[in-house]
Design an enzyme around this catalytic site. Structure first.
Site, short mmCIF file in Angstrom:
data_model
loop_
_atom_site.label_atom_id
_atom_site.label_comp_id
_atom_site.label_asym_id
_atom_site.label_seq_id
_atom_site.Cartn_x
_atom_site.Cartn_y
_atom_site.Cartn_z
CG LEU A 14 8.07 -3.45 8.67
CD1 LEU A 14 8.44 -4.88 8.29
CD2 LEU A 14 7.51 -2.72 7.45
N GLY A 17 0.96 -1.30 7.71
CA GLY A 17 0.35 -0.36 6.79
C GLY A 17 1.22 -0.11 5.57
CB VAL A 18 0.44 1.39 2.28
CG1 VAL A 18 -0.07 2.77 2.65
CG2 VAL A 18 1.12 1.42 0.91
CG ASP A 19 2.10 5.64 4.80
OD1 ASP A 19 2.04 5.73 3.56
OD2 ASP A 19 1.28 6.17 5.56
CG MET A 39 6.97 -1.26 17.99
SD MET A 39 7.17 0.54 17.96
CE MET A 39 7.35 0.81 16.18
CB CYS A 104 1.91 6.80 20.70
SG CYS A 104 2.37 5.19 20.04
N GLY A 128 7.46 5.28 8.86
CA GLY A 128 6.75 5.73 7.67
C GLY A 128 6.09 7.08 7.81
CB CYS A 200 -2.92 3.55 17.65
SG CYS A 200 -2.25 4.30 19.15
#
EC number: 2.8.1.13
Length: 367
Positions: A14, A17-19, A39, A104, A128, A200
């Protein structure tokens, strides 16, 4: 949904974000035992104005609460710095343009996170990503996502078979508008949250400002291929091949583009016009090969992406040795950039690829 053999216990990455939020909600709705993990992969600037880690973690916790699942916050910052960020700095120092999101995925999300999840008793991890997976005769194939505008198989090409076997991508068969609609239907607080952009750990901060904190800069000349000085650069690492914006070269005529970097002379070589021949490449050499299937693809004809969201380019794959291969394109490709990934496809199947080292044009000069 693409699954392993009847997984029951799934841990979802998780991100806030939305995805990933919709991923977790769908799995819970479908009756799986679901837990979440947020994470934390970056700590250096977690109090500055550009860092979204705290807000992202709050959003992930809020999503888990609404869905009704437990969530753990796991710190992988040390591993990220060692495996991803150190490589990022090394590549920029060498004049190349790396893609840390690829690394990553391979080193953090599908290695550190996967190891953690298995240690917690999970059968499978879910993310996601907009990618699909199919199992054919016991072999797990990585496929492009159905939404071609969002397909993220390019970023997953370094996943090994054992990692694919333990991973599922519930959004692979959905398009982004449908994911947004589902998020609203699930009443998730991330339903209208904008997609993250950029690297990121940099977030929305100015790239030059960020990189100057870690690497020394050295101004130099912008020159034409004939050696005429047309401007000054602020450090070769701040520019990438094909770049047009931010060059600050005035005068009439067509726009200027970055065509090469001369590391020995500390000069940025620029050309006028999008169609200048120095911007086009017929072949490349890639190394650090990584493939998604148990056996590497045979030499032959495939398609390739040398950057995210480009159209697949037909090419010929030729192996030079166990770790190096050459790709020869049917048509010249624009601004092929050392440090980026060349990713091979057979139709929708993502086969793997490697890191671009050189092209048939002298784009990184070290003589």
């Amino acid at each position: 949904m693409n699954t392993t053999a009847n997984p029951s216990n799934i841990i979802v990455g998780l991100s806030g974000g939305v995805d990933s939020s919709v991923t977790a909600a769908l799995l819970k709705q479908q009756g799986y035992q679901v837990r979440g993990v947020f994470m934390q992969n970056w700590e250096d600037d977690d109090n500055d104005e550009y860092c979204s880690i705290k807000q992202d973690s709050f959003d992930a916790i809020a999503v888990a609460d609404i869905i009704g699942i437990d969530i753990d916050i796991v710190n992988f910052a040390a591993q990220y710095k060692d495996k991803v960020f150190a490589y990022f700095l090394q590549e920029y120092s060498a004049g190349r343009t790396p893609n840390p999101d690829v690394l990553c995925n391979a080193e953090i999300k599908f290695k550190c996170f996967l190891d953690y999840a298995v240690g917690q008793g999970a059968d499978t991890i879910a993310t996601g990503h907009y990618a699909r997976k199919e199992v054919r005769n016991g072999v797990h194939y990585l496929l492009k996502g159905l939404d071609r505008n969002k397909d993220q198989s390019y970023f997953l090409y370094r996943l090994k078979p054992f990692q694919l076997e333990r991973a599922i991508f519930p959004l692979g068969g959905l398009e982004k508008p449908e994911v947004r609609r589902l998020a609203a239907e699930f009443k998730l607080p991330t339903a209208a949250k904008k997609d993250s952009t950029g690297i990121c750990f940099i977030g929305e901060r100015p790239f030059r400002e960020f990189l100057q904190k870690y690497l020394p800069t050295d101004n130099g000349k912008m020159v034409t291929p004939e050696g005429k000085t047309v401007g000054e650069h602020v450090g070769l690492m701040f520019y990438t091949l094909g770049q047009r914006k931010g060059l600050g070269i005035g005068g009439a005529g067509e726009p200027w583009f970055v065509a090469a970097k001369d590391l020995t002379k500390n000069e940025l070589i620029v050309v006028q016009g999008h169609d200048h021949p120095l911007l086009y490449t017929r072949s490349l050499v890639m190394n650090d090969l990584s493939f998604t299937l148990p056996e590497r693809p045979k030499a032959g004809r495939y398609t390739c992406k040398t950057r995210y969201r480009m159209a697949d380019a037909p090419c010929e794959l030729r192996y030079l040795d166990d770790e190096t291969a050459e790709l020869v394109f049917d048509e010249p490709q624009w601004a092929v950039t050392p440090g980026q990934s060349a990713v091979l496809y057979d139709g929708d199947i993502c086969l793997g690829g490697g890191i671009i080292q050189t092209t048939d044009k002298p784009v990184i000069i070290t003589r």
